[in-house]
Design a protein around this motif. Sequence first.
Motif, PDB file in Angstrom:
ATOM      1  N   LEU A  59       0.841  -1.186   0.000  1.00 52.00           N
ATOM      2  CA  LEU A  59       0.000   0.000   0.000  1.00 52.00           C
ATOM      3  C   LEU A  59       0.881   1.242   0.000  1.00 52.00           C
ATOM      4  O   LEU A  59       1.909   1.268   0.672  1.00 52.00           O
ATOM      5  CB  LEU A  59      -0.908   0.009   1.237  1.00 52.00           C
ATOM      6  N   PRO A  60       0.491   2.269  -0.729  1.00 49.21           N
ATOM      7  CA  PRO A  60       1.268   3.504  -0.733  1.00 49.21           C
ATOM      8  C   PRO A  60       1.343   4.100   0.677  1.00 49.21           C
ATOM      9  O   PRO A  60       0.413   3.931   1.477  1.00 49.21           O
ATOM     10  CB  PRO A  60       0.485   4.436  -1.660  1.00 49.21           C
ATOM     11  N   ASP A  61       2.437   4.796   0.972  1.00 45.35           N
ATOM     12  CA  ASP A  61       2.589   5.431   2.280  1.00 45.35           C
ATOM     13  C   ASP A  61       1.453   6.396   2.585  1.00 45.35           C
ATOM     14  O   ASP A  61       1.105   6.619   3.742  1.00 45.35           O
ATOM     15  CB  ASP A  61       3.924   6.178   2.362  1.00 45.35           C
ATOM     16  N   SER A  62       0.878   6.945   1.547  1.00 44.80           N
ATOM     17  CA  SER A  62      -0.207   7.914   1.739  1.00 44.80           C
ATOM     18  C   SER A  62      -1.453   7.289   2.356  1.00 44.80           C
ATOM     19  O   SER A  62      -2.300   8.005   2.886  1.00 44.80           O
ATOM     20  CB  SER A  62      -0.567   8.563   0.403  1.00 44.80           C
ATOM     21  N   VAL A  63      -1.575   5.959   2.313  1.00 43.82           N
ATOM     22  CA  VAL A  63      -2.768   5.312   2.859  1.00 43.82           C
ATOM     23  C   VAL A  63      -2.926   5.640   4.337  1.00 43.82           C
ATOM     24  O   VAL A  63      -4.022   5.970   4.795  1.00 43.82           O
ATOM     25  CB  VAL A  63      -2.729   3.782   2.635  1.00 43.82           C
ATOM     26  N   VAL A  64      -1.852   5.555   5.096  1.00 36.94           N
ATOM     27  CA  VAL A  64      -1.934   5.839   6.529  1.00 36.94           C
ATOM     28  C   VAL A  64      -2.322   7.295   6.756  1.00 36.94           C
ATOM     29  O   VAL A  64      -3.125   7.608   7.626  1.00 36.94           O
ATOM     30  CB  VAL A  64      -0.603   5.522   7.252  1.00 36.94           C
ATOM     31  N   ALA A  65      -1.787   8.181   5.957  1.00 38.14           N
ATOM     32  CA  ALA A  65      -2.074   9.602   6.122  1.00 38.14           C
ATOM     33  C   ALA A  65      -3.461   9.977   5.624  1.00 38.14           C
ATOM     34  O   ALA A  65      -4.132  10.819   6.217  1.00 38.14           O
ATOM     35  CB  ALA A  65      -1.026  10.428   5.395  1.00 38.14           C
ATOM     36  N   ASP A  66      -3.895   9.359   4.548  1.00 42.58           N
ATOM     37  CA  ASP A  66      -5.142   9.774   3.896  1.00 42.58           C
ATOM     38  C   ASP A  66      -6.389   9.048   4.386  1.00 42.58           C
ATOM     39  O   ASP A  66      -7.471   9.614   4.371  1.00 42.58           O
ATOM     40  CB  ASP A  66      -5.029   9.597   2.384  1.00 42.58           C
ATOM     41  N   ALA A  67      -6.254   7.801   4.790  1.00 46.27           N
ATOM     42  CA  ALA A  67      -7.416   7.037   5.249  1.00 46.27           C
ATOM     43  C   ALA A  67      -7.731   7.450   6.681  1.00 46.27           C
ATOM     44  O   ALA A  67      -7.030   7.081   7.607  1.00 46.27           O
ATOM     45  CB  ALA A  67      -7.141   5.539   5.160  1.00 46.27           C
ATOM     46  N   ARG A  68      -8.779   8.201   6.839  1.00 51.59           N
ATOM     47  CA  ARG A  68      -9.129   8.736   8.156  1.00 51.59           C
ATOM     48  C   ARG A  68     -10.167   7.900   8.905  1.00 51.59           C
ATOM     49  O   ARG A  68     -10.336   8.069  10.103  1.00 51.59           O
ATOM     50  CB  ARG A  68      -9.623  10.167   8.030  1.00 51.59           C
ATOM     51  N   THR A  69     -10.843   7.011   8.188  1.00 53.67           N
ATOM     52  CA  THR A  69     -11.882   6.187   8.811  1.00 53.67           C
ATOM     53  C   THR A  69     -11.675   4.725   8.414  1.00 53.67           C
ATOM     54  O   THR A  69     -11.016   4.434   7.419  1.00 53.67           O
ATOM     55  CB  THR A  69     -13.287   6.621   8.343  1.00 53.67           C
ATOM     56  N   PRO A  70     -12.254   3.799   9.180  1.00 54.87           N
ATOM     57  CA  PRO A  70     -12.166   2.395   8.790  1.00 54.87           C
ATOM     58  C   PRO A  70     -12.714   2.144   7.385  1.00 54.87           C
ATOM     59  O   PRO A  70     -12.142   1.361   6.632  1.00 54.87           O
ATOM     60  CB  PRO A  70     -13.001   1.678   9.854  1.00 54.87           C
ATOM     61  N   ARG A  71     -13.798   2.819   7.009  1.00 55.84           N
ATOM     62  CA  ARG A  71     -14.356   2.627   5.673  1.00 55.84           C
ATOM     63  C   ARG A  71     -13.359   3.043   4.595  1.00 55.84           C
ATOM     64  O   ARG A  71     -13.181   2.344   3.599  1.00 55.84           O
ATOM     65  CB  ARG A  71     -15.661   3.405   5.504  1.00 55.84           C
ATOM     66  N   GLU A  72     -12.683   4.170   4.780  1.00 52.04           N
ATOM     67  CA  GLU A  72     -11.709   4.626   3.791  1.00 52.04           C
ATOM     68  C   GLU A  72     -10.538   3.657   3.677  1.00 52.04           C
ATOM     69  O   GLU A  72     -10.084   3.349   2.571  1.00 52.04           O
ATOM     70  CB  GLU A  72     -11.202   6.025   4.147  1.00 52.04           C
TER      71      GLU A  72
END
Length: 85
Positions: A59-72
């Motif tokens: 997964l891109p590093d941005s996933v941790v930064a951008d995914a703010r909710t469990p659904r995202e």
Amino acid sequence: MAELSIETLFQLLKESAGEEEGIDLSGDSMDREFELLGYDSLAMLNTVSRIERENGIRLPDSVVADARTPRELLDEVNNRLQANA
């Protein structure tokens, strides 16, 4: 096609944060921000690392930064799993 379930995601979150009890799946937990659910960036990094290892994806590093909710987060992971299928 492999797909990560919400139950598995919540279990991984619980284990990564070292919690004895899981997130309450009732109500709006899917759309509440991780911070409000009590998960910090370290718990998120651990969770994403486990998802990558257990599912053979990157997964891109941005996933941790951008995914703010469990659904995202779940949507991002399942999109990646579908792309790799």
